[in-house]
Scaffold this active site. Structure first.
Site, short mmCIF file in Angstrom:
data_model
loop_
_atom_site.label_atom_id
_atom_site.label_comp_id
_atom_site.label_asym_id
_atom_site.label_seq_id
_atom_site.Cartn_x
_atom_site.Cartn_y
_atom_site.Cartn_z
N CYS A 2 36.01 -16.68 -19.49
CA CYS A 2 36.66 -15.14 -20.02
C CYS A 2 37.92 -14.96 -18.88
O CYS A 2 37.40 -14.51 -17.87
CB CYS A 2 35.97 -14.23 -20.09
SG CYS A 2 36.63 -12.58 -20.78
N GLU A 114 41.20 -16.92 -25.65
CA GLU A 114 40.94 -18.36 -25.18
C GLU A 114 42.25 -19.36 -25.71
O GLU A 114 42.79 -19.23 -26.66
CB GLU A 114 39.78 -18.89 -25.51
CG GLU A 114 39.08 -19.90 -24.78
CD GLU A 114 39.12 -19.82 -23.37
OE1 GLU A 114 40.07 -19.97 -22.80
OE2 GLU A 114 38.29 -19.08 -22.85
#
Length: 271
Positions: A2, A114
């Site tokens: 993350c 992402e």
């Protein structure tokens, strides 16, 4: 992993969602659609109030800096590299194990970004080539629109170069725990893929479902084996993902337009 996420919910809304008992209006953060490491972020934690008569933990919404600095660190310079802690080893790594046992938090988000890790890119990395393909970013969020409650840790660090009472003498920092990305089908997937989070990237932030919030935040829970059980991945089929503009790749870009769903990957990007 993350490395970037979006957080646009108002603090009063977060207070209601997480049953927060204490938050300071002067600590309000602006909506942030491109949260990057070292920024200040919201975190939910259970902790006694400063100078309180009672040691009873109080649920608080606090502003923390994203990038954990261990209490024993000589300088805070490594914080930017410690934005993520792996669920598989968080209980044993020196930088995280104390916080895992006693200082756990929830980092609320709308969802996270992402960038797809495709086979072509992996081949280039193996060959040691510097030039990499232009990666397509995806936004990942709960399919029902609920808050993405990321499991986190927080820590206190004292800047010994500053005197007692200085407003910046204490740093409060945090890290987001990550786990293996889901291989099961997404609840809502783009027409041409990816069809699972693992198709985008092998790691993902660990999302805590509401039934685990109280146990995760409870500072009285210090049994490592019991805490590790809370790190189990959430049930499959809760997430959706869609492509977004590569504008999010630049940390200077910030606004709700970054969350706009594209019909497909931008021309010249991977997937």
């Amino acid at each position: 992993m993350c490395g970037r996420y979006a957080a646009s919910r108002r603090p009063e809304d977060l207070a209601g969602i997480f049953e927060v008992e204490k938050w300071e209006p002067e600590e309000t953060l602006d909506p942030d659609y491109n949260v990057a490491p070292t920024k200040e972020v919201y975190a939910v934690l259970d902790r006694p109030l400063k100078d309180a008569q009672s040691p009873k933990p109080v649920r608080q919404l606090r502003r923390l800096k994203w990038g954990l600095v261990p209490s024993w660190a000589k300088t805070p310079e490594g914080g930017a590299r410690m934005i993520n802690a792996r669920a598989e080893t968080v209980h044993e790594k020196p930088s995280y194990r104390r916080a895992f046992a006693a200082r756990r938090c929830i980092v609320p988000a709308d969802g996270y970004y992402e960038w797809v890790t495709g086979s072509a890119e992996r081949d280039l990395e193996v060959e040691g080539k510097k030039k990499r393909p232009r990666k397509q970013p995806y936004f990942v969020l709960p399919a029902d629109g609920s808050v993405f409650a990321m499991a986190g840790l927080y820590e206190f660090w004292r800047d010994r170069t500053l005197p007692d009472g200085h407003p910046q003498a204490w740093w409060v920092t945090c890290s987001v725990i990550t786990t293996e990305a889901e291989t099961s089908p997404l609840a809502v997937a783009p027409a041409d893929g990816p069809y699972a989070l693992a198709d985008i990237h092998p790691r993902m932030p660990l999302m805590l479902t509401p039934d685990r919030w109280d146990a995760w935040l409870d500072p009285a829970r210090t049994d490592v084996d019991g805490l590790r059980e809370l790190l189990a991945p959430p049930p499959a089929g809760l997430m959706r993902a869609y492509p977004v503009s590569t504008a999010v790749s630049n940390v200077r870009n910030n606004g709700p337009e970054l969350l706009k769903e594209l019909e497909g990957p931008e021309e010249g990007t991977l997937f």
